[in-house]
Scaffold this motif. Sequence first.
Motif, PDB file in Angstrom:
ATOM      1  N   ARG A   9     -11.917   2.027  -0.258  1.00 61.83           N
ATOM      2  CA  ARG A   9     -11.619   2.326  -1.657  1.00 61.83           C
ATOM      3  C   ARG A   9     -11.780   1.081  -2.517  1.00 61.83           C
ATOM      4  O   ARG A   9     -12.283   1.158  -3.637  1.00 61.83           O
ATOM      5  N   TRP A  10     -11.372  -0.056  -2.021  1.00 62.94           N
ATOM      6  CA  TRP A  10     -11.506  -1.285  -2.800  1.00 62.94           C
ATOM      7  C   TRP A  10     -12.968  -1.573  -3.079  1.00 62.94           C
ATOM      8  O   TRP A  10     -13.337  -1.958  -4.183  1.00 62.94           O
ATOM      9  N   TRP A  66      -8.208   1.853   2.746  1.00 67.02           N
ATOM     10  CA  TRP A  66      -7.942   0.988   1.596  1.00 67.02           C
ATOM     11  C   TRP A  66      -9.128   0.067   1.333  1.00 67.02           C
ATOM     12  O   TRP A  66      -9.552  -0.100   0.200  1.00 67.02           O
ATOM     13  N   LYS A  67      -9.696  -0.523   2.385  1.00 67.29           N
ATOM     14  CA  LYS A  67     -10.840  -1.419   2.206  1.00 67.29           C
ATOM     15  C   LYS A  67     -12.032  -0.668   1.623  1.00 67.29           C
ATOM     16  O   LYS A  67     -12.735  -1.188   0.762  1.00 67.29           O
ATOM     17  N   LEU A 119       0.863  -1.178   0.000  1.00 69.24           N
ATOM     18  CA  LEU A 119       0.000   0.000   0.000  1.00 69.24           C
ATOM     19  C   LEU A 119       0.901   1.230   0.000  1.00 69.24           C
ATOM     20  O   LEU A 119       1.773   1.366   0.847  1.00 69.24           O
ATOM     21  N   LEU A 131      -5.468   3.554   7.938  1.00 67.07           N
ATOM     22  CA  LEU A 131      -5.012   3.386   6.558  1.00 67.07           C
ATOM     23  C   LEU A 131      -5.631   2.141   5.931  1.00 67.07           C
ATOM     24  O   LEU A 131      -6.104   2.182   4.793  1.00 67.07           O
ATOM     25  N   LEU A 132      -5.680   1.038   6.670  1.00 67.59           N
ATOM     26  CA  LEU A 132      -6.282  -0.188   6.148  1.00 67.59           C
ATOM     27  C   LEU A 132      -7.784  -0.022   5.938  1.00 67.59           C
ATOM     28  O   LEU A 132      -8.334  -0.513   4.952  1.00 67.59           O
ATOM     29  N   SER A 155       0.972   5.195   0.494  1.00 65.24           N
ATOM     30  CA  SER A 155       0.123   6.168   1.163  1.00 65.24           C
ATOM     31  C   SER A 155       0.760   7.556   1.147  1.00 65.24           C
ATOM     32  O   SER A 155       1.951   7.701   1.408  1.00 65.24           O
ATOM     33  N   GLU A 176     -14.046   0.550  -5.902  1.00 65.18           N
ATOM     34  CA  GLU A 176     -13.507   0.050  -7.175  1.00 65.18           C
ATOM     35  C   GLU A 176     -14.332  -1.138  -7.694  1.00 65.18           C
ATOM     36  O   GLU A 176     -14.598  -1.241  -8.891  1.00 65.18           O
TER      37      GLU A 176
END
Length: 128
Positions: A46-47, A43-44, A26, A39-40, A28, A50
Amino acid sequence: MSREVCDFDVLIVWRKVHGEWTRFFLFSTFDATVTVGALLRAWKARWGIEVIHRYIKQNLGLGRCRCRTIQAQENWAWCVFEAFHAVLKIRREEPGRTWRSAQQRAALEAKTDVLTEVKPDPTVLNAA
């Protein structure tokens, strides 16, 4: 010619996938005070966005609009998201239904609505 590059951090995440440990990276640009957990979570989130975007592009035609004006693009996107909401509604009503099956049923309902009549909105009628 020089190019300014902002600072970034690299987070190496190890996770078990199908019984084997794999790693992914990742990158950042968040402030250094942001925790690894935050941060995780970002990311989750954002995934998930997507995944929805890919579904909408591949199955509901978001990328198929060939119009050049911004208004036409906005109208097309509005129609695509209305279709997405129609599929979600059917999936909530019948959780066992596949996405493809819900998509086909939503299309049939939309076709029926368009070809028969415009149904009055009861909230508008009650307000009058």
